[in-house]
Scaffold this motif. Structure first.
Motif, PDB file in Angstrom:
ATOM      1  N   ALA A  47      12.811 -57.042 -10.205  1.00  0.00           N
ATOM      2  CA  ALA A  47      13.069 -57.754 -11.455  1.00  0.00           C
ATOM      3  C   ALA A  47      14.210 -57.101 -12.227  1.00  0.00           C
ATOM      4  O   ALA A  47      15.050 -57.797 -12.829  1.00  0.00           O
ATOM      5  CB  ALA A  47      11.808 -57.795 -12.311  1.00  0.00           C
ATOM      6  N   VAL A  48      14.267 -55.768 -12.214  1.00  0.00           N
ATOM      7  CA  VAL A  48      15.363 -55.074 -12.904  1.00  0.00           C
ATOM      8  C   VAL A  48      16.688 -55.338 -12.184  1.00  0.00           C
ATOM      9  O   VAL A  48      17.723 -55.528 -12.824  1.00  0.00           O
ATOM     10  CB  VAL A  48      15.075 -53.569 -13.010  1.00  0.00           C
ATOM     11  CG1 VAL A  48      16.260 -52.844 -13.643  1.00  0.00           C
ATOM     12  CG2 VAL A  48      13.819 -53.323 -13.840  1.00  0.00           C
ATOM     13  N   ARG A  49      16.667 -55.362 -10.848  1.00  0.00           N
ATOM     14  CA  ARG A  49      17.887 -55.698 -10.101  1.00  0.00           C
ATOM     15  C   ARG A  49      18.391 -57.094 -10.491  1.00  0.00           C
ATOM     16  O   ARG A  49      19.595 -57.301 -10.696  1.00  0.00           O
ATOM     17  CB  ARG A  49      17.614 -55.663  -8.595  1.00  0.00           C
ATOM     18  CG  ARG A  49      17.479 -54.279  -7.990  1.00  0.00           C
ATOM     19  CD  ARG A  49      17.512 -54.387  -6.471  1.00  0.00           C
ATOM     20  NE  ARG A  49      17.221 -53.138  -5.802  1.00  0.00           N
ATOM     21  CZ  ARG A  49      18.104 -52.168  -5.602  1.00  0.00           C
ATOM     22  NH1 ARG A  49      19.337 -52.311  -6.053  1.00  0.00           N
ATOM     23  NH2 ARG A  49      17.760 -51.065  -4.970  1.00  0.00           N
ATOM     24  N   THR A  50      17.470 -58.025 -10.578  1.00  0.00           N
ATOM     25  CA  THR A  50      17.852 -59.388 -10.945  1.00  0.00           C
ATOM     26  C   THR A  50      18.386 -59.432 -12.367  1.00  0.00           C
ATOM     27  O   THR A  50      19.357 -60.155 -12.658  1.00  0.00           O
ATOM     28  CB  THR A  50      16.657 -60.339 -10.791  1.00  0.00           C
ATOM     29  OG1 THR A  50      16.189 -60.304  -9.435  1.00  0.00           O
ATOM     30  CG2 THR A  50      17.041 -61.775 -11.141  1.00  0.00           C
ATOM     31  N   LEU A  51      17.794 -58.646 -13.263  1.00  0.00           N
ATOM     32  CA  LEU A  51      18.308 -58.563 -14.633  1.00  0.00           C
ATOM     33  C   LEU A  51      19.734 -58.022 -14.638  1.00  0.00           C
ATOM     34  O   LEU A  51      20.594 -58.518 -15.386  1.00  0.00           O
ATOM     35  CB  LEU A  51      17.397 -57.669 -15.476  1.00  0.00           C
ATOM     36  CG  LEU A  51      17.871 -57.397 -16.914  1.00  0.00           C
ATOM     37  CD1 LEU A  51      17.971 -58.697 -17.700  1.00  0.00           C
ATOM     38  CD2 LEU A  51      16.931 -56.403 -17.599  1.00  0.00           C
ATOM     39  N   GLN A  52      20.013 -57.029 -13.813  1.00  0.00           N
ATOM     40  CA  GLN A  52      21.373 -56.506 -13.709  1.00  0.00           C
ATOM     41  C   GLN A  52      22.343 -57.597 -13.245  1.00  0.00           C
ATOM     42  O   GLN A  52      23.462 -57.711 -13.770  1.00  0.00           O
ATOM     43  CB  GLN A  52      21.414 -55.330 -12.736  1.00  0.00           C
ATOM     44  CG  GLN A  52      20.706 -54.077 -13.232  1.00  0.00           C
ATOM     45  CD  GLN A  52      20.728 -52.972 -12.202  1.00  0.00           C
ATOM     46  OE1 GLN A  52      20.491 -53.212 -11.015  1.00  0.00           O
ATOM     47  NE2 GLN A  52      20.985 -51.747 -12.631  1.00  0.00           N
ATOM     48  N   ASP A  53      21.908 -58.388 -12.263  1.00  0.00           N
ATOM     49  CA  ASP A  53      22.757 -59.489 -11.781  1.00  0.00           C
ATOM     50  C   ASP A  53      23.029 -60.497 -12.899  1.00  0.00           C
ATOM     51  O   ASP A  53      24.174 -60.939 -13.102  1.00  0.00           O
ATOM     52  CB  ASP A  53      22.087 -60.205 -10.605  1.00  0.00           C
ATOM     53  CG  ASP A  53      21.998 -59.339  -9.355  1.00  0.00           C
ATOM     54  OD1 ASP A  53      22.819 -58.410  -9.219  1.00  0.00           O
ATOM     55  OD2 ASP A  53      21.114 -59.608  -8.522  1.00  0.00           O
ATOM     56  N   HIS A  54      21.979 -60.876 -13.630  1.00  0.00           N
ATOM     57  CA  HIS A  54      22.139 -61.847 -14.709  1.00  0.00           C
ATOM     58  C   HIS A  54      23.022 -61.291 -15.820  1.00  0.00           C
ATOM     59  O   HIS A  54      23.793 -62.035 -16.443  1.00  0.00           O
ATOM     60  CB  HIS A  54      20.778 -62.249 -15.278  1.00  0.00           C
ATOM     61  CG  HIS A  54      19.980 -63.140 -14.386  1.00  0.00           C
ATOM     62  ND1 HIS A  54      20.524 -64.193 -13.686  1.00  0.00           N
ATOM     63  CD2 HIS A  54      18.653 -63.140 -14.073  1.00  0.00           C
ATOM     64  CE1 HIS A  54      19.586 -64.809 -12.986  1.00  0.00           C
ATOM     65  NE2 HIS A  54      18.437 -64.177 -13.200  1.00  0.00           N
ATOM     66  N   THR A  55      22.915 -59.982 -16.073  1.00  0.00           N
ATOM     67  CA  THR A  55      23.744 -59.365 -17.110  1.00  0.00           C
ATOM     68  C   THR A  55      25.213 -59.479 -16.764  1.00  0.00           C
ATOM     69  O   THR A  55      26.056 -59.713 -17.634  1.00  0.00           O
ATOM     70  CB  THR A  55      23.350 -57.890 -17.288  1.00  0.00           C
ATOM     71  OG1 THR A  55      21.961 -57.801 -17.634  1.00  0.00           O
ATOM     72  CG2 THR A  55      24.166 -57.219 -18.381  1.00  0.00           C
ATOM     73  N   ARG A  56      25.538 -59.324 -15.467  1.00  0.00           N
ATOM     74  CA  ARG A  56      26.921 -59.474 -15.030  1.00  0.00           C
ATOM     75  C   ARG A  56      27.373 -60.934 -15.028  1.00  0.00           C
ATOM     76  O   ARG A  56      28.560 -61.215 -15.226  1.00  0.00           O
ATOM     77  CB  ARG A  56      27.093 -58.912 -13.603  1.00  0.00           C
ATOM     78  CG  ARG A  56      26.994 -57.418 -13.470  1.00  0.00           C
ATOM     79  CD  ARG A  56      28.090 -56.663 -14.210  1.00  0.00           C
ATOM     80  NE  ARG A  56      29.433 -57.161 -13.970  1.00  0.00           N
ATOM     81  CZ  ARG A  56      30.226 -56.769 -12.951  1.00  0.00           C
ATOM     82  NH1 ARG A  56      29.769 -55.863 -12.094  1.00  0.00           N
ATOM     83  NH2 ARG A  56      31.433 -57.230 -12.822  1.00  0.00           N
TER      84      ARG A  56
END
Length: 199
Positions: free
Chosen positions: A33-42
């Motif tokens: 979930a944190v990895r996906t949040l990083q992707d969405h942040t970018r």
């Protein structure tokens, strides 16, 4: 459980990770979930009010986790042997297996690793090789006492995000106190790396 400063690990030397199940069954889901949040942040180009709401929610998660901050010897990160990359958020997602005297597998750079123009940031490529070759050095030499002494990456072509890339690594000069490894990456792109490790 937060680390008591009086019980802090001294660090230094060679300290292999001690396997743990801390974090429970949802720790892998948490890391993903944190990895996906990083992707969405970018990637996100959201309305201002959506960014405001997202910032509030992320800050709330930070407040939830802050009292449980622990040192590297206590946290599950990097010690969950049952999870990809041992549950380490820093590493590029990979699936690696040992086949004879080689390590083979796949890696996948995500939107978070984007540099510009669809290409993975060069530093992320080098980080991936350091992790892959470190894994290979351990699996092929069985030595837990290792450090990266030298890493050379040949950037032959642009490395794309969001594509599975084949990697393979092999030991070339095994020695008592030093090992030399080479690796290649293929499928859509070509890049290679050479690493020397010392103990």
């Amino acid at each position: 459980m937060a680390t008591d400063p009086d019980d802090a690990h001294a660090g230094g030397g060679f300290n292999p990770p001690e396997p743990t199940t801390r974090g429970g069954a949802d720790y892998g889901r948490f890391v993903d979930a944190v990895r996906t949040l990083q992707d969405h942040t970018r990637a996100a180009d959201a309305p201002d009010d959506v960014i405001t709401k997202a910032a509030d929610m992320v800050e709330a998660v930070n407040e939830l986790l802050a009292p449980h901050e622990a040192d590297e010897w206590t946290t599950p990160s990097g010690r969950r042997m049952d999870l990809p990359n041992r549950g380490n958020l820093l590493q590029v997602p990979s699936e690696l297996t040992t086949v004879g005297d080689e390590v083979d597998g796949v890696v996948r750079f995500r939107r978070y690793h984007l540099g510009r123009n669809g290409a993975v940031h060069g530093g992320a490529v080098a980080q991936m090789w350091d992790s892959v070759l470190g894994f290979a050095a351990f699996r092929l030499t069985r030595s837990v006492k290792q450090r990266t002494a030298y890493l050379h990456v040949n950037y032959r072509q642009i490395v794309p995000i969001d594509k599975e890339l084949q990697v393979d690594a092999r030991s070339t000069v095994p020695r008592a106190a030093r090992s030399s490894l080479q690796a290649d990456c293929s499928t859509v792109t070509r890049c290679s790396a050479t690493q020397r490790r010392c103990s």
